[in-house]
Design an enzyme around this catalytic site. Structure first.
Site, PDB file in Angstrom:
ATOM      1  N   HIS A  49       0.821  -1.210   0.000  1.00 33.73           N
ATOM      2  CA  HIS A  49       0.000   0.000   0.000  1.00 33.73           C
ATOM      3  C   HIS A  49       0.855   1.262   0.000  1.00 33.73           C
ATOM      4  O   HIS A  49       0.543   2.234  -0.691  1.00 33.73           O
ATOM      5  CB  HIS A  49      -0.915  -0.019   1.222  1.00 33.73           C
ATOM      6  CG  HIS A  49      -1.873   1.133   1.282  1.00 33.73           C
ATOM      7  ND1 HIS A  49      -3.038   1.149   0.544  1.00 33.73           N
ATOM      8  CD2 HIS A  49      -1.827   2.300   1.953  1.00 33.73           C
ATOM      9  CE1 HIS A  49      -3.667   2.287   0.776  1.00 33.73           C
ATOM     10  NE2 HIS A  49      -2.956   2.995   1.627  1.00 33.73           N
ATOM     11  N   TYR A  78       4.320   0.754  -3.080  1.00 28.47           N
ATOM     12  CA  TYR A  78       4.081   0.491  -4.499  1.00 28.47           C
ATOM     13  C   TYR A  78       5.135  -0.453  -5.059  1.00 28.47           C
ATOM     14  O   TYR A  78       5.597  -0.302  -6.176  1.00 28.47           O
ATOM     15  CB  TYR A  78       4.049   1.801  -5.295  1.00 28.47           C
ATOM     16  CG  TYR A  78       2.885   2.696  -4.928  1.00 28.47           C
ATOM     17  CD1 TYR A  78       1.704   2.645  -5.654  1.00 28.47           C
ATOM     18  CD2 TYR A  78       2.945   3.559  -3.842  1.00 28.47           C
ATOM     19  CE1 TYR A  78       0.623   3.441  -5.313  1.00 28.47           C
ATOM     20  CE2 TYR A  78       1.865   4.358  -3.494  1.00 28.47           C
ATOM     21  CZ  TYR A  78       0.717   4.298  -4.232  1.00 28.47           C
ATOM     22  OH  TYR A  78      -0.350   5.083  -3.898  1.00 28.47           O
ATOM     23  N   HIS A 123     -10.465   2.948  -0.636  1.00 26.71           N
ATOM     24  CA  HIS A 123     -10.656   2.535   0.747  1.00 26.71           C
ATOM     25  C   HIS A 123     -11.522   1.284   0.731  1.00 26.71           C
ATOM     26  O   HIS A 123     -12.548   1.195   1.406  1.00 26.71           O
ATOM     27  CB  HIS A 123     -11.279   3.665   1.578  1.00 26.71           C
ATOM     28  CG  HIS A 123     -10.597   3.879   2.894  1.00 26.71           C
ATOM     29  ND1 HIS A 123     -11.258   4.032   4.077  1.00 26.71           N
ATOM     30  CD2 HIS A 123      -9.278   3.918   3.203  1.00 26.71           C
ATOM     31  CE1 HIS A 123     -10.380   4.193   5.060  1.00 26.71           C
ATOM     32  NE2 HIS A 123      -9.168   4.119   4.556  1.00 26.71           N
ATOM     33  N   GLN A 160     -11.111   2.215  12.383  1.00 31.22           N
ATOM     34  CA  GLN A 160     -10.930   3.653  12.518  1.00 31.22           C
ATOM     35  C   GLN A 160     -12.293   4.328  12.460  1.00 31.22           C
ATOM     36  O   GLN A 160     -13.089   4.028  11.591  1.00 31.22           O
ATOM     37  CB  GLN A 160     -10.059   4.183  11.387  1.00 31.22           C
ATOM     38  CG  GLN A 160      -8.773   3.421  11.206  1.00 31.22           C
ATOM     39  CD  GLN A 160      -8.282   3.481   9.784  1.00 31.22           C
ATOM     40  OE1 GLN A 160      -8.402   4.492   9.129  1.00 31.22           O
ATOM     41  NE2 GLN A 160      -7.739   2.397   9.292  1.00 31.22           N
ATOM     42  N   ASP A 207      -0.021  15.019   5.585  1.00 32.13           N
ATOM     43  CA  ASP A 207      -1.166  14.437   6.282  1.00 32.13           C
ATOM     44  C   ASP A 207      -0.763  13.091   6.868  1.00 32.13           C
ATOM     45  O   ASP A 207       0.218  12.480   6.441  1.00 32.13           O
ATOM     46  CB  ASP A 207      -2.325  14.223   5.314  1.00 32.13           C
ATOM     47  CG  ASP A 207      -1.946  13.279   4.193  1.00 32.13           C
ATOM     48  OD1 ASP A 207      -1.029  13.627   3.425  1.00 32.13           O
ATOM     49  OD2 ASP A 207      -2.528  12.188   4.101  1.00 32.13           O
ATOM     50  N   GLU A 252      -3.287   4.355  12.715  1.00 28.94           N
ATOM     51  CA  GLU A 252      -3.902   5.134  11.642  1.00 28.94           C
ATOM     52  C   GLU A 252      -5.050   5.974  12.186  1.00 28.94           C
ATOM     53  O   GLU A 252      -6.072   6.175  11.523  1.00 28.94           O
ATOM     54  CB  GLU A 252      -4.354   4.201  10.518  1.00 28.94           C
ATOM     55  CG  GLU A 252      -3.169   3.484   9.890  1.00 28.94           C
ATOM     56  CD  GLU A 252      -3.513   2.646   8.672  1.00 28.94           C
ATOM     57  OE1 GLU A 252      -4.696   2.576   8.308  1.00 28.94           O
ATOM     58  OE2 GLU A 252      -2.584   2.055   8.102  1.00 28.94           O
ATOM     59  N   ASN A 275      -3.336   6.106  -7.207  1.00 25.62           N
ATOM     60  CA  ASN A 275      -3.292   5.143  -6.128  1.00 25.62           C
ATOM     61  C   ASN A 275      -3.444   3.762  -6.742  1.00 25.62           C
ATOM     62  O   ASN A 275      -4.154   3.584  -7.724  1.00 25.62           O
ATOM     63  CB  ASN A 275      -4.449   5.490  -5.169  1.00 25.62           C
ATOM     64  CG  ASN A 275      -4.767   4.408  -4.166  1.00 25.62           C
ATOM     65  OD1 ASN A 275      -5.861   3.856  -4.199  1.00 25.62           O
ATOM     66  ND2 ASN A 275      -3.849   4.087  -3.292  1.00 25.62           N
TER      67      ASN A 275
END
Lengths: 768, 77
Positions: free
Chosen positions: A72, A75, A121, A268, A296, A340, A569
């Site tokens: 993730h 890559y 997601h 989460q 972020d 996370e 992504n």
């Protein structure tokens, strides 16, 4: 408790062992066994860490490498192939930041820049649909915020199993509820996206979230920790055990050394109100010029932010992990690094600006804590109550991870699939042809795939902020950026797993072409591309072949269309047991609209306007919605790709909008002309009478690409015809708008009321 | 009529933004000693004929709680 805006010194709480695996321990006990496999690392990767460090990693270092070298974050299976996006990028002078940054940034003129990105997601949304989808929105919004931009809109591209499957009844309402909860609370309009159903997504839905933000080019922020002595400030929510299990691990109770309970994989939970505070707080910090660099915290949390910031700055960093404010005092360094927890950002601030930064954070009720400082050591050093627990070169985790050239092999089954020509499917013919054609149209219009998506999109606030010009059900979402000039941006996302199953190279180009066409249909000039590549396991050579073909197709396609890939992504391991999803690259295209007052909607509104079909129609049924729904068939070849034709078509659409020659433009894709006419009638509330210029089934249901229907403004017919001729775009008059029915001359007619009822009830009948 | 009480709480490790918001409201209202708040749901269920706690627990797991992120307890009222 952390005082908002204050710094926090965390004393070791009673009951938490201070004893952690330190750098000295790692040197002293080189042979201690470590649970690298449970953390998802291979023996080779574990050995590579040892070679990099000259000793075994500490538990905390192992935590960093395990998440940063995960598929993730690193890559590692895709990186080799993704290089094509840069290598084949068309020359452009609008790209301010591209691949490798948190999101791509393009200059849209008039002193504005726009940043946008789409991200998956998928797995969290299957485990806990509501929170999984909600935090997907939150994560992509922070990516955009990290570029220095104000997030202004979101979109979602959703794919589920069969609409009537019990698990879809669980997952879909949860996902839609989570997206609307987070986006609506945050005050961001949701302006478009997709909703598709296919059995291949039953155990692995796809939830891809896109965000777009606006900034002044001079406000662009990069993820780089520069200036030794500058302070590292952690902003936002306190850190809990959220998502640690997402890294696949810590299943081992011995890991981390904090005894039992050390491992608590947990879902989460998003807090959009904290995100809103974080957005406003960060924007104020940016505009006050108080931030040197920013990142972020998403996947891999503190581990990712610290390694990427220091690697990006070519510097070092010293961090006191015990200063990270915690929601759960029992967390140790490894868990803090991997957590996370949502709604967090990391900023680099000069020492002189720390006080003003903390004061602005206090004003917004955003907890902020200095946890470290930038150094010139070239090392990322972390301590836990004074003891060194991490000492690594940051780029070894952030940039120089393993890269795999995984075997890719075209499966033999592709030949049989390709020879199973959809052209052999029986099409309505003979005396009953008229009623059969009508029935097929109604089948498509009333299906979950072809039905009205309002049940979903009406749960989203599409118009908050007051700058939404077009949203669902129009072809593209269109936002006003500048009220004075009417400058705007249009966005569309498209993907088609059926086409990509038949031919991943062509299928990906068809997804690109469709998004490009949708943006142009609104009158915007396509400018840049983002992508979310959803595939099965890269360890399966057949999947890897699909992936390499898709990437090659997208890179070649972008080159030919003259629009660069700005970022994206990759989501691998989308499969249920040994069965992978159909390859599903989702492509997002962003375009610039010179004046949103000249937008072109997708519905027929004006009566007595000539309907013109642009592009060539061939008998192309491979992968079509008609073949799938009418015959349960998926085989043959997807429609032919002609990117030169797409480019000319877009030129015509953009010019026609600027000169206000057309009142309506709607792209032809799933369900061909039949679906396009039905949607244009229903969206605009105006009927049409159409004469098909050839074989009825072909003209109604073929999905030939590079086609659009337009309704020409009365009086502009000649000018529009000349525009098409100049650009070499085939234009066929097929009828007129008006009336209260969709009429196919010589074949059948459907009253709009009947059409609306079928179309509108498809999803409510399934989901209430 | 016999009745049961079902208490539903987020699992301890799950983030509770509403609880946090209540805690900060407590501070604003002059209760600085409030260290943290966790918020949950309480259901009172009347049954028309005797039912086992086990049956009520099945109902709670199916409808009243989301077992992925919440835990619950069942008590006779």
């Amino acid at each position: 408790m952390t005082e908002p805006g204050g710094t926090t010194r965390v004393a070791a709480p009673p009951g938490v062992p201070l004893r952690q695996d330190t750098v000295a321990d790692a040197t002293a006990t080189p042979d201690r066994e470590q649970p690298y496999a449970a953390l998802g690392l291979t023996a080779d990767e574990y050995a590579r860490i040892g070679a990099t460090l000259g000793r075994r990693p500490t538990d905390a270092e192992l935590a960093i490498y395990s998440v940063m070298w995960s598929e993730h974050c690193s890559y590692k299976s895709s990186r080799k192939h993704l290089r094509q996006f840069a290598a084949k990028a068309p020359a452009t002078d609008v790209l301010l930041a591209g691949i490798g940054q948190n999101a791509g940034v393009v200059d849209v003129g008039h002193g504005y820049a726009v940043t946008f990105k789409i991200e998956s997601h998928n797995h969290p949304s299957y485990v806990e649909p509501f929170q999984g989808a909600a935090t997907g929105v939150g994560g992509i919004v922070r990516d955009i915020l990290a570029m220095g931009a104000r997030p202004v809109a979101v979109m979602d591209s959703l794919r589920f199993g069969p609409a009537d499957a019990p698990d879809t009844q669980r997952v879909l309402p949860g996902v839609v509820g989570g997206i609307s909860f987070y986006g609506n609370c945050l005050g961001l309009p949701n302006i478009g996206g997709e909703l598709a159903f296919d059995p291949c997504y039953l155990g692995n839905p796809l939830v891809n979230a896109l965000c777009v933000g606006v900034l002044r080019p001079e406000d662009l922020k990069l993820a780089a920790a520069t200036g030794p002595g500058n302070q590292v400030v952690l902003l936002g929510s306190r850190t809990g055990p959220d998502g640690i299990g997402g890294a696949s691990v810590l299943a081992s109770a011995s890991f981390g050394g904090s005894g039992e309970g050390a491992k608590r994989p947990s879902v989460q939970v998003g807090d959009p109100f904290m995100e809103k505070l974080l957005v406003e707080c960060c924007l104020e910090l940016y505009h006050a010029g108080l931030v040197v660099g920013v990142q972020d915290l998403g996947a891999a949390g503190v581990a990712c932010a610290t390694t990427e910031l220091s690697a990006g700055g070519g510097t070092g960093m010293r961090v006191a992990l015990d200063r990270v404010p915690l929601r759960d005092a029992s967390l140790g360094p490894a868990e803090i690094l991997m957590s996370e927890s949502q709604e967090r950002m990391m900023a680099i601030v000069t020492p002189a600006n720390v006080a003003p930064v903390l004061s602005i954070c206090a004003k917004w009720d955003v907890p902020a804590t200095v946890i470290g400082e930038v150094t010139d050591s070239g090392r990322l050093e972390m301590t836990w109550h004074g003891a060194p627990v991490v000492d690594i070169p940051p780029s070894s985790a952030a940039n120089d991870g393993p890269v795999y050239d995984r075997p890719a092999r075209r499966p033999d089954s592709q030949d049989a699939l390709a020879s199973d020509d959809a052209g052999r499917l029986p099409r309505p013919a003979g005396p009953a042809a008229a009623s059969a054609l009508r029935a097929d149209l109604l089948l498509l219009v009333g299906s979950a795939e072809g039905g009205d998506k309002a049940w979903v999109t009406e749960q989203y606030d599409r118009y908050v902020r007051g700058d939404t010009v077009l949203a669902m059900p129009h072809d593209a979402g269109l936002l006003r950026i500048d009220a004075e000039t009417g400058l705007g941006v249009a966005l569309a996302t498209d993907g088609n797993g059926r086409y990509c199953h038949l031919d991943p190279y062509a299928g990906t180009q068809l997804a690109l072409a469709e998004a490009h066409r949708n943006v142009a249909a609104s009158g915007a000039r396509p400018l840049a591309v983002t992508n979310c590549l959803n595939f099965g396991s890269p360890e399966d050579p057949a999947v890897m072949w699909q992936f390499t073909e898709a990437v090659r197709g997208l890179a070649d396609g972008c080159q030919q269309l003259g629009v660069p890939v700005t970022g994206g992504n990759v989501s691998f391991y989308n499969q249920t047991g040994p069965t992978a999803i159909r390859p599903t690259p989702v492509v997002g295209v962003l375009g610039v609209h010179d004046d949103v007052r000249r937008r072109v909607p997708s519905g027929f509104g004006l009566p007595d306007a000539a309907i013109v079909l642009l592009g060539h129609t061939r008998a192309e049924f491979g992968g079509s919605l008609w073949a799938w729904l009418r015959h349960g068939h998926l085989g043959g070849r997807p429609p032919a790709v002609d990117l030169a034709a797409e480019r000319s078509l877009a030129d015509v659409l953009v010019a026609a909008a600027a000169e206000q020659l057309v009142a309506t433009a709607h792209d032809l894709s799933d369900g061909g002309l039949a679906m396009a006419l039905a949607e244009a009638c229903l969206t605009g509330g105006t009927g049409c009478a159409v004469t098909l210029p050839g074989d009825a089934a072909t003209f109604l249901f073929s999905e030939s690409a590079a086609r659009v229907i337009v309704a020409v403004r009365p009086g502009s017919e000649l000018a529009f015809r000349q525009l098409c001729a100049t650009n070499g775009v085939p234009a066929t008059d097929i009828g007129q708008t008006g009336g209260t029915a969709l009429e196919i001359a010589g074949w059948f007619s459907v009253p709009l009321a009947e059409l609306a009822d079928l179309h509108g009830s498809a999803l409510p009948a399934l989901f209430g | 009529m016999p009745s049961f009480v079902v208490n539903v709480m987020l699992k301890p490790e799950i983030h509770d933004p509403q609880g946090d918001a209540i805690a900060s409201a407590c501070h604003r209202l002059g209760f600085p000693q409030v260290a943290s708040v966790r918020q949950g749901k309480r259901f009172v269920i009347e049954v028309s004929e005797p039912a086992s706690e086990q049956r009520i627990a099945e109902l709670a797991a199916e409808l009243l709680a989301n077992p992925v992120i919440e835990e619950f307890s069942v008590h006779p009222a």
